[in-house]
Design a protein around this motif. Structure first.
Motif: not given
Length: 78
Positions: A5-9, A40-46, A65-71
């Protein structure tokens, strides 16, 4: 399978049962609809899909790879 999971935050590595790109997109969108803060996305996904979080290491080859900035979800070339 290993998913980054890759994103700005957030940068996280998750491991779990193998699934298709389409199934992964559905899981991602479901988890995304639940979280208020993208961090919180990684924890919720898990929790939702019985994945486990791995210590982040950019040397590990991942399946998707999931880019959370662009979905956008993609399979990287190594």
């Amino acid at each position: 399978m290993i998913v980054e999971i890759d994103g700005y935050f957030t940068q996280a590595l998750l491991t779990g049962r193998k699934c298709s790109k389409k199934e992964l997109k559905q899981k991602y969108l479901r988890a995304l609809s639940i979280v208020n803060d993208i961090r919180d996305l990684p924890d919720v996904f898990c929790r939702l899909f019985r994945f486990e979080q791995l210590p982040f290491n950019d040397k590990i080859e991942v399946d998707f790879v999931i880019d959370t900035d662009t979905d956008y979800i993609y399979s990287p070339n190594y």
